[in-house]
Scaffold this motif. Structure first.
Motif, PDB file in Angstrom:
ATOM      1  N   LEU A  37       0.882  -1.158   0.000  1.00 43.37           N
ATOM      2  CA  LEU A  37       0.000   0.000   0.000  1.00 43.37           C
ATOM      3  C   LEU A  37       0.918   1.206   0.000  1.00 43.37           C
ATOM      4  O   LEU A  37       1.784   1.325   0.865  1.00 43.37           O
ATOM      5  CB  LEU A  37      -0.879   0.025   1.247  1.00 43.37           C
ATOM      6  CG  LEU A  37      -1.690  -1.220   1.565  1.00 43.37           C
ATOM      7  CD1 LEU A  37      -2.513  -1.006   2.828  1.00 43.37           C
ATOM      8  CD2 LEU A  37      -2.578  -1.599   0.402  1.00 43.37           C
ATOM      9  N   HIS A  41      -2.569  -4.473  -4.251  1.00 42.94           N
ATOM     10  CA  HIS A  41      -1.919  -3.181  -4.065  1.00 42.94           C
ATOM     11  C   HIS A  41      -2.918  -2.037  -4.093  1.00 42.94           C
ATOM     12  O   HIS A  41      -3.930  -2.093  -4.787  1.00 42.94           O
ATOM     13  CB  HIS A  41      -0.877  -2.924  -5.151  1.00 42.94           C
ATOM     14  CG  HIS A  41       0.293  -3.832  -5.109  1.00 42.94           C
ATOM     15  ND1 HIS A  41       0.867  -4.278  -3.951  1.00 42.94           N
ATOM     16  CD2 HIS A  41       1.008  -4.389  -6.109  1.00 42.94           C
ATOM     17  CE1 HIS A  41       1.890  -5.064  -4.243  1.00 42.94           C
ATOM     18  NE2 HIS A  41       1.981  -5.156  -5.539  1.00 42.94           N
ATOM     19  N   LEU A  42      -2.607  -0.991  -3.323  1.00 39.34           N
ATOM     20  CA  LEU A  42      -3.377   0.252  -3.336  1.00 39.34           C
ATOM     21  C   LEU A  42      -2.422   1.429  -3.387  1.00 39.34           C
ATOM     22  O   LEU A  42      -1.315   1.356  -2.840  1.00 39.34           O
ATOM     23  CB  LEU A  42      -4.223   0.380  -2.062  1.00 39.34           C
ATOM     24  CG  LEU A  42      -5.422  -0.531  -1.914  1.00 39.34           C
ATOM     25  CD1 LEU A  42      -6.038  -0.354  -0.531  1.00 39.34           C
ATOM     26  CD2 LEU A  42      -6.449  -0.233  -2.987  1.00 39.34           C
ATOM     27  N   LEU A  72      -9.306  -1.093   1.532  1.00 31.48           N
ATOM     28  CA  LEU A  72      -8.365  -1.838   2.370  1.00 31.48           C
ATOM     29  C   LEU A  72      -8.877  -3.245   2.631  1.00 31.48           C
ATOM     30  O   LEU A  72      -8.109  -4.218   2.597  1.00 31.48           O
ATOM     31  CB  LEU A  72      -8.110  -1.096   3.678  1.00 31.48           C
ATOM     32  CG  LEU A  72      -7.333   0.208   3.546  1.00 31.48           C
ATOM     33  CD1 LEU A  72      -7.451   1.037   4.822  1.00 31.48           C
ATOM     34  CD2 LEU A  72      -5.878  -0.054   3.195  1.00 31.48           C
TER      35      LEU A  72
END
Length: 189
Positions: free
Chosen positions: A114, A146-147, A171
């Protein structure tokens, strides 16, 4: 989905950093059957030095990190972007986890990142670097988990990310993908 243990490493040492808050929010979204915990103490680990990475002399802080990650099923890395790259503390943790060569604690573990920054770039340079480092270290990058957060100072400056419904949803989805990978059901290269 079987019980999965995920270790979260935060790339900022500041206690109230947005990186830390994102990690806390991610932990709060852990799916049922998953144990997700922030690892405390990466700031205590000395810089990687092969001279002190020998049998019987590995620093206790480095060995504790290795043990925690070895006992886990996956890693979640939360990284801000420092000068266009990964913070040294996070890179150092990965360096320790990559050794001994070919048998490091990160080897074969699903890893998600992240990333975020105050810029519109969303720490994508740091993200690219962390993906490269994790891959070279032997981790299995889970891109689907992924963020990237752009302008996170504005978005999360006044309120903890736990109070942002969209962030909580994102999330939660990312963690579910990582936990699924850690349970052996999905891993991408």
């Amino acid at each position: 989905m079987s019980q999965a243990r995920i270790v979260v490493l935060v790339g900022s040492l500041r206690g109230a950093s947005i990186s830390r808050q994102i990690a806390e929010a991610a932990v709060s979204t852990a799916p049922d059957g998953a144990e997700v915990a922030i690892y405390e103490g990466i700031g205590e680990i000395p810089f990687y030095n092969e001279d002190i990475d020998t049998a019987g002399s590995v620093p206790a802080a480095a060995q504790a990190l290795r043990d925690a990650v070895a006992a886990s099923d996956g890693l979640l890395l939360v990284t801000p972007e420092y000068n266009g790259s990964v913070p040294a503390v996070l890179k150092n943790a990965i360096d320790w986890l990559s050794r001994p060569y070919g048998a490091g604690a990160i080897g074969g573990k699903p890893v998600a990142a992240l990333s975020g920054s105050i810029s519109p770039n969303a720490a994508k340079w740091a993200h690219g670097d962390i993906v490269k480092v994790v891959g070279v270290a032997g981790g299995k990058v889970v891109e689907e988990a992924h963020l990237h957060y752009a302008g996170w100072g504005e978005r999360f400056g006044a309120n903890h990310p736990r109070e942002d419904a969209e962030a909580q949803r994102e999330l939660g989805e990312a963690l579910k993908v990582l936990v699924t990978a850690a349970s052996g059901e999905l891993v991408s290269a």
